[in-house]
Design a protein around this motif. Sequence first.
Motif, PDB file in Angstrom:
ATOM      1  N   ALA A 114      -1.232 -18.481  10.434  1.00 29.12           N
ATOM      2  CA  ALA A 114      -0.682 -19.053  11.673  1.00 29.12           C
ATOM      3  C   ALA A 114      -1.089 -18.251  12.910  1.00 29.12           C
ATOM      4  CB  ALA A 114       0.839 -19.157  11.582  1.00 29.12           C
ATOM      5  N   GLY A 115      -2.141 -17.439  12.789  1.00 31.30           N
ATOM      6  CA  GLY A 115      -2.589 -16.633  13.912  1.00 31.30           C
ATOM      7  C   GLY A 115      -1.655 -15.513  14.292  1.00 31.30           C
ATOM      8  N   ALA A 116      -0.712 -15.178  13.412  1.00 24.42           N
ATOM      9  CA  ALA A 116       0.298 -14.166  13.723  1.00 24.42           C
ATOM     10  C   ALA A 116      -0.255 -12.764  13.474  1.00 24.42           C
ATOM     11  CB  ALA A 116       1.540 -14.385  12.865  1.00 24.42           C
ATOM     12  N   PRO A 117       0.029 -11.809  14.353  1.00 24.53           N
ATOM     13  CA  PRO A 117      -0.444 -10.436  14.142  1.00 24.53           C
ATOM     14  C   PRO A 117       0.217  -9.801  12.925  1.00 24.53           C
ATOM     15  CG  PRO A 117       1.069 -10.541  16.003  1.00 24.53           C
ATOM     16  CD  PRO A 117       0.789 -11.954  15.608  1.00 24.53           C
ATOM     17  N   ALA A 118      -0.526  -8.924  12.283  1.00 21.29           N
ATOM     18  CA  ALA A 118      -0.005  -8.223  11.115  1.00 21.29           C
ATOM     19  C   ALA A 118       0.705  -6.943  11.550  1.00 21.29           C
ATOM     20  CB  ALA A 118      -1.135  -7.886  10.151  1.00 21.29           C
ATOM     21  N   HIS A 119       1.784  -6.601  10.837  1.00 20.50           N
ATOM     22  CA  HIS A 119       2.468  -5.332  11.074  1.00 20.50           C
ATOM     23  C   HIS A 119       2.972  -4.807   9.729  1.00 20.50           C
ATOM     24  CE1 HIS A 119       5.859  -8.230  11.224  1.00 20.50           C
ATOM     25  NE2 HIS A 119       6.603  -7.235  10.776  1.00 20.50           N
ATOM     26  N   THR A 120       3.545  -3.621   9.734  1.00 16.58           N
ATOM     27  CA  THR A 120       3.951  -2.985   8.486  1.00 16.58           C
ATOM     28  C   THR A 120       5.468  -2.861   8.397  1.00 16.58           C
ATOM     29  OG1 THR A 120       3.727  -0.770   9.451  1.00 16.58           O
ATOM     30  CG2 THR A 120       1.804  -1.672   8.309  1.00 16.58           C
ATOM     31  N   VAL A 121       5.950  -2.879   7.156  1.00 21.66           N
ATOM     32  CA  VAL A 121       7.356  -2.626   6.836  1.00 21.66           C
ATOM     33  C   VAL A 121       7.363  -1.580   5.733  1.00 21.66           C
ATOM     34  CG1 VAL A 121       9.502  -3.598   5.951  1.00 21.66           C
ATOM     35  CG2 VAL A 121       8.035  -4.979   7.449  1.00 21.66           C
ATOM     36  N   ALA A 122       8.094  -0.491   5.919  1.00 22.25           N
ATOM     37  CA  ALA A 122       8.076   0.626   4.980  1.00 22.25           C
ATOM     38  C   ALA A 122       9.406   0.756   4.250  1.00 22.25           C
ATOM     39  CB  ALA A 122       7.763   1.929   5.713  1.00 22.25           C
ATOM     40  N   GLU A 123       9.305   1.222   2.996  1.00 23.95           N
ATOM     41  CA  GLU A 123      10.504   1.480   2.187  1.00 23.95           C
ATOM     42  C   GLU A 123      10.118   2.324   0.986  1.00 23.95           C
ATOM     43  OE1 GLU A 123      14.307   1.627   0.689  1.00 23.95           O
ATOM     44  OE2 GLU A 123      13.701   0.784   2.633  1.00 23.95           O
ATOM     45  N   GLY A 124      10.806   3.476   0.823  1.00 24.87           N
ATOM     46  CA  GLY A 124      10.659   4.269  -0.394  1.00 24.87           C
ATOM     47  C   GLY A 124       9.251   4.710  -0.697  1.00 24.87           C
ATOM     48  N   GLY A 125       8.492   5.124   0.315  1.00 26.81           N
ATOM     49  CA  GLY A 125       7.131   5.591   0.080  1.00 26.81           C
ATOM     50  C   GLY A 125       6.124   4.484  -0.137  1.00 26.81           C
ATOM     51  N   LEU A 126       6.495   3.246   0.162  1.00 28.66           N
ATOM     52  CA  LEU A 126       5.587   2.114   0.070  1.00 28.66           C
ATOM     53  C   LEU A 126       5.561   1.387   1.406  1.00 28.66           C
ATOM     54  CD1 LEU A 126       6.569   0.647  -3.418  1.00 28.66           C
ATOM     55  CD2 LEU A 126       4.484   1.928  -2.871  1.00 28.66           C
ATOM     56  N   THR A 184       0.843  -1.183   0.000  1.00 34.60           N
ATOM     57  CA  THR A 184       0.000   0.000   0.000  1.00 34.60           C
ATOM     58  C   THR A 184       0.884   1.240   0.000  1.00 34.60           C
ATOM     59  OG1 THR A 184      -0.168   0.503   2.378  1.00 34.60           O
ATOM     60  CG2 THR A 184      -1.549  -1.287   1.536  1.00 34.60           C
ATOM     61  N   ARG A 185       0.244   2.374  -0.153  1.00 31.58           N
ATOM     62  CA  ARG A 185       0.898   3.625   0.187  1.00 31.58           C
ATOM     63  C   ARG A 185       0.845   3.797   1.707  1.00 31.58           C
ATOM     64  NH1 ARG A 185      -1.707   7.806  -4.268  1.00 31.58           N
ATOM     65  NH2 ARG A 185      -0.403   7.189  -6.047  1.00 31.58           N
ATOM     66  N   PRO A 186       1.679   4.686   2.279  1.00 28.53           N
ATOM     67  CA  PRO A 186       1.585   4.916   3.723  1.00 28.53           C
ATOM     68  C   PRO A 186       0.178   5.373   4.113  1.00 28.53           C
ATOM     69  CG  PRO A 186       3.593   5.879   2.839  1.00 28.53           C
ATOM     70  CD  PRO A 186       2.780   5.449   1.652  1.00 28.53           C
ATOM     71  N   PHE A 187      -0.298   4.877   5.229  1.00 27.06           N
ATOM     72  CA  PHE A 187      -1.633   5.259   5.703  1.00 27.06           C
ATOM     73  C   PHE A 187      -1.567   5.595   7.179  1.00 27.06           C
ATOM     74  CE2 PHE A 187      -1.155   0.660   5.600  1.00 27.06           C
ATOM     75  CZ  PHE A 187      -1.551   0.248   6.872  1.00 27.06           C
ATOM     76  N   ARG A 188      -2.433   6.516   7.598  1.00 28.40           N
ATOM     77  CA  ARG A 188      -2.386   7.021   8.969  1.00 28.40           C
ATOM     78  C   ARG A 188      -3.155   6.140   9.939  1.00 28.40           C
ATOM     79  NH1 ARG A 188      -3.323  13.592   8.267  1.00 28.40           N
ATOM     80  NH2 ARG A 188      -1.440  14.001   6.999  1.00 28.40           N
ATOM     81  N   ALA A 189      -4.264   5.585   9.494  1.00 23.58           N
ATOM     82  CA  ALA A 189      -5.096   4.785  10.403  1.00 23.58           C
ATOM     83  C   ALA A 189      -4.322   3.560  10.868  1.00 23.58           C
ATOM     84  CB  ALA A 189      -6.376   4.366   9.688  1.00 23.58           C
ATOM     85  N   PRO A 190      -4.430   3.213  12.137  1.00 24.56           N
ATOM     86  CA  PRO A 190      -3.728   2.024  12.628  1.00 24.56           C
ATOM     87  C   PRO A 190      -4.397   0.755  12.132  1.00 24.56           C
ATOM     88  CG  PRO A 190      -5.105   2.944  14.363  1.00 24.56           C
ATOM     89  CD  PRO A 190      -5.181   3.906  13.206  1.00 24.56           C
ATOM     90  N   LEU A 191      -3.621  -0.312  12.038  1.00 18.37           N
ATOM     91  CA  LEU A 191      -4.213  -1.607  11.737  1.00 18.37           C
ATOM     92  C   LEU A 191      -5.107  -2.026  12.899  1.00 18.37           C
ATOM     93  CD1 LEU A 191      -1.108  -3.554  10.347  1.00 18.37           C
ATOM     94  CD2 LEU A 191      -3.026  -2.636   9.027  1.00 18.37           C
ATOM     95  N   PRO A 192      -6.193  -2.735  12.619  1.00 18.49           N
ATOM     96  CA  PRO A 192      -7.035  -3.218  13.720  1.00 18.49           C
ATOM     97  C   PRO A 192      -6.199  -3.989  14.742  1.00 18.49           C
ATOM     98  CG  PRO A 192      -8.106  -3.605  11.603  1.00 18.49           C
ATOM     99  CD  PRO A 192      -6.727  -3.112  11.299  1.00 18.49           C
ATOM    100  N   VAL A 193      -6.437  -3.733  16.018  1.00 17.60           N
ATOM    101  CA  VAL A 193      -5.626  -4.316  17.079  1.00 17.60           C
ATOM    102  C   VAL A 193      -5.658  -5.837  17.033  1.00 17.60           C
ATOM    103  CG1 VAL A 193      -5.384  -4.525  19.583  1.00 17.60           C
ATOM    104  CG2 VAL A 193      -5.933  -2.299  18.562  1.00 17.60           C
ATOM    105  N   ALA A 194      -6.816  -6.390  16.741  1.00 19.59           N
ATOM    106  CA  ALA A 194      -6.978  -7.849  16.784  1.00 19.59           C
ATOM    107  C   ALA A 194      -6.696  -8.511  15.436  1.00 19.59           C
ATOM    108  CB  ALA A 194      -8.392  -8.196  17.239  1.00 19.59           C
ATOM    109  N   LEU A 195      -6.132  -7.769  14.474  1.00 15.95           N
ATOM    110  CA  LEU A 195      -5.925  -8.322  13.147  1.00 15.95           C
ATOM    111  C   LEU A 195      -4.805  -9.357  13.156  1.00 15.95           C
ATOM    112  CD1 LEU A 195      -6.561  -8.334  10.125  1.00 15.95           C
ATOM    113  CD2 LEU A 195      -4.943  -6.437   9.843  1.00 15.95           C
ATOM    114  N   THR A 196      -5.141 -10.582  12.865  1.00 14.05           N
ATOM    115  CA  THR A 196      -4.152 -11.649  12.755  1.00 14.05           C
ATOM    116  C   THR A 196      -4.247 -12.282  11.379  1.00 14.05           C
ATOM    117  OG1 THR A 196      -5.673 -13.283  13.703  1.00 14.05           O
ATOM    118  CG2 THR A 196      -4.179 -12.159  15.217  1.00 14.05           C
ATOM    119  N   GLY A 197      -3.134 -12.847  10.939  1.00 13.31           N
ATOM    120  CA  GLY A 197      -3.090 -13.457   9.622  1.00 13.31           C
ATOM    121  C   GLY A 197      -2.802 -14.937   9.691  1.00 13.31           C
TER     122      GLY A 197
END
Length: 253
Positions: A26-38, A11-24
Amino acid sequence: MSTVRYAYAVTRPFRAPLPVALTGVAGAPAHTVAEGGLVAVVSSVPEADFAEIPLLRCLDDPARLAELTRAHENVVAALVSVTSPLPLPLATVRPDDDAVRELLAYGRARFLPTLERLDGRLEWGVTVYPEGPGRRTGEPVGAVPKLLHERLARHAEDVRTGPGTPRPGAAGESGGPGESGGSGGSGPVLLDAAYLVRRAACAAFVEEFNWLSPRAPGVRAVLSGPWAPYSFVTLAGGGSTAGSPRHPGGGIG
């Protein structure tokens, strides 16, 4: 425990936080990794289960593949509420965050034009099945899907028609994101179409469907969505992310 990164979308950078309970997966929580405006949305998952060989075994097991697909799709669906995601292929795995950043940097020239085209737009799916004699008004059944399709396409910026493979949740499966229109039908598929619709036009699109579908003689029309625009992700320079839950594609390594 050694981990690797399972990537769901760019995605492009976004301000809204990911839902707290969002898991993907293996039940692992989702998080973000940023690089070069992506931004890539990922989960840290056990290497023992998601290295190349065990992951290929998972893809060959229908039950495990279905579970993986649902988890992947659920994360992408959650992103629709906060941004306009570009779904990555099912089973896109990288060794660590640095490798995810390399993926973003290497793909930047292809990702950015696609994100620009999809920004602020969602996908809706319509599947039409035959039902009943279809001649209550004297109109041939075969003409009904075409007319319904033409009316709905007026509200869309792009349209894709498929070979008749319904989306998850559109053919009697429960739990499709934002599913509308009730259960699906059986028999041959008369129309399997995806519509790329601006968020501001989605209400009018759904209203048009709800007005048209009860008036379509001899068919059952099923609406599903809104989805991330899986059917419209074709990257600049050719090729696709192949990110649809209907058409899983690997991205291992």
